[in-house]
Design a protein around this motif. Structure first.
Motif, short mmCIF file in Angstrom:
data_model
loop_
_atom_site.label_atom_id
_atom_site.label_comp_id
_atom_site.label_asym_id
_atom_site.label_seq_id
_atom_site.Cartn_x
_atom_site.Cartn_y
_atom_site.Cartn_z
N VAL A 196 1.05 -1.25 0.38
CA VAL A 196 0.03 -0.33 0.08
C VAL A 196 0.98 1.15 0.22
N PRO A 197 0.26 2.27 -0.96
CA PRO A 197 1.42 3.83 -1.02
C PRO A 197 0.91 4.49 -0.25
N ILE A 198 1.68 5.16 0.70
CA ILE A 198 1.33 6.20 2.09
C ILE A 198 0.44 7.20 1.47
N ASP A 199 -0.61 8.15 1.94
CA ASP A 199 -1.67 8.27 1.14
C ASP A 199 -0.80 10.41 1.64
N PRO A 200 -1.14 10.66 0.21
CA PRO A 200 -0.50 12.15 0.49
C PRO A 200 -0.56 12.75 2.44
N GLU A 201 -1.37 12.18 2.52
CA GLU A 201 -2.15 13.03 3.98
C GLU A 201 -1.71 13.34 5.19
N PHE A 202 -0.90 11.76 4.70
CA PHE A 202 0.01 11.06 6.15
C PHE A 202 1.17 11.88 6.21
N ASP A 203 1.74 12.26 4.68
CA ASP A 203 3.07 13.04 5.40
C ASP A 203 3.24 14.68 5.24
N VAL A 204 4.67 14.51 6.43
CA VAL A 204 4.87 15.39 6.92
C VAL A 204 5.29 16.97 6.15
N LYS A 205 4.47 18.30 6.40
CA LYS A 205 4.94 19.62 5.32
C LYS A 205 6.24 19.55 5.28
#
Lengths: 135, 135, 135, 135, 135, 135
Positions: free
Chosen positions: F126-135
């Motif tokens: 499963v690829p990491i959702d962009p929503e979970f990335d640190v800005k």
């Protein structure tokens, strides 16, 4: 875009506790380059300090094992634990400390062999030979 | 009582394929003692032969790494994979090949240190530094 | 002497929630024998129920894979996760569902082979071939 | 940019030992496509040869288990060992050998179920039932 | 480009079983956002339903442990099992449920410490103290 | 008969470095009982000291997390790493610090659930959702 904040040199400058550890890393290694694990740990200065002190006292202090052997043991554990970053950074360190291509090839094969017999032994539930017990 | 059938010397005598491998183990090691992993694997003679040939060609044949270092790498992988039997048998082998108490102590500490940083790196999702990439 | 309390049949009788699960285990399997994992889980009746329902719906209900293949997959995972008890109980189950000695021998060898290549791939950080990607 | 050097077809041509293994891979599989694990291993021709011979003798030679079942066992171990590349390449192989979508779905669920009970058993230290012991 | 097909909202609309689970995820969480694990599992609607029901009943239902502690335990297991995606998604969840930066830092250090002593204990084959046994 | 030498109180008395650590363990914990891990580590006094200082500073010093939560996190990691001894000793510690039977039951179920989704995510890449990335 990134999954953990990596401290830039400016972030490091702004935090005296972090700065002290980074200066010690640079002095101990004799190099200005500080790799990402330290930049990620810097968000928790106490954790950064504890981790660096453990690494420094075991990997950058003379002891019974030579530096190249220590790095190869580190790589072996990191492979078995599935940590890519650790495999990369310690492969770079092992090469810097003299690991040859042939030694690297053998290391890979021993790790793969150990993994296969580890799984066989777990599968077969082999009892420990009394000969291997400490008296 | 036991969880896997371990071939006795009489069982070994009765099976020519198994007997041939056991004779090679004894000749290669210069010892009559054959430890339990081989007695457990003997139920599958082809598997026994394949496993022994892999172990022999990597652990009992001269190469780039010295025998003691190979055994320490084997131990490190076996700890990380949680294989008690493997830790025991290869600790015995490493001692027979010259590992000192101090070297053993350092091996333990490096394995424990690597495990802790392996988990930190996985936790923090540290990206690989471009400096570590192969050109 | 023991590290976890194992529910006896008397303990089971005394707890209606636990008793209901044990009766379903016995009925589903057509056997009075209930092995220790269920006797250990019984201390937490909700956990017992959830675990049994998951096991029952996947291992004791007709589906795409035949029962023997399911048990061999279960064994393979349990070896890789280092769970001795699980290897034992599912090896017993696989044999009861028709796994032959030769099939068991091949299973061991495939698990060992996969473990060795798993470690090599982690060590070498092999990038995924575009051919394997889902379009 | 990459973390391991992957042998190109030109690199392979230039090394007779590597070339011989690649030709055997292509002949055995009846396909010109050689995936990255072999291109990464090629830096150590002896390791390449040993690994291929183990894979060939277990995965591409008739035996007790059918080819699809073997690949599913390989996938199960690779998931438990956390090897993404291995999951990918052997899922492609299993599909090529007939694994259906429903079989794949069940495989996933059995692996997940086994992992959860593996952890429960480790947590609860369940003793092995005497009924599971080999007489 | 991708390694698993991720169900889009249109795919979800087209499959009533999947749609029902997605509606329950959205209602339970009070948010329209559904993360990728559920979009990947959707290819197997029964697996999707079983997994969601297990997650819902343990992570989104009041019980003995508070929601933040549950998420920190989940993170700890995911680190030890080497699952990056899981670390990411449950770190986001733990923060949403009140985990502070300091708590996160301590969590990282405890996980790293436990990993190091886990390896030491495996290495040294420490026997369980009789004082820890259940009477 | 045993697999590692465990330091008796007499052995401890005879070694000043070891004795100092044992006295600190007893003083910190307010108890005369010293469990086997420390008796096994005592063969390497420097390793004993390093390990105890790490454990003491994280597990026996006030911080952001309460003592019971820390022990539950320790247990969770130890289960995932397959360390029986560690599960036992930290379960005893968690109970001493107030973990109830219900909390223990939930801990077990969350660990098992996390393990199952960890394996699913690895399986499905499963690829990491962009929503979970640190800005």
């Amino acid at each position: 875009m990134g999954t953990t904040h990596l401290f830039t040199d400016a972030d490091v400058e702004a935090n005296p506790e972090v700065k002290a550890v980074f200066e010690d890393i640079r002095a101990t290694r004799g190099s200005d380059f500080v790799n990402n694990i330290w930049r990620a740990l810097a968000a928790d200065p106490k954790g950064l300090k504890r981790t660096w002190e453990n690494v420094k006292s075991l990997m950058a202090t003379p002891g019974a094992l030579d530096p190249k052997t220590r790095e190869m043991i580190y790589i072996a554990v990191s492979i078995a634990n599935g940590c890519s970053y650790c495999v990369h950074s310690h492969t770079a360190a092992a090469k810097a400390k003299g690991m040859s291509e042939d030694e690297h090839g053998e290391l890979m094969q021993i790790v793969a062999l150990a993994a296969s017999t580890n799984h066989l032994v777990t599968a077969l539930q082999v009892p420990i030979d009394p000969e291997f017990d400490v008296k």
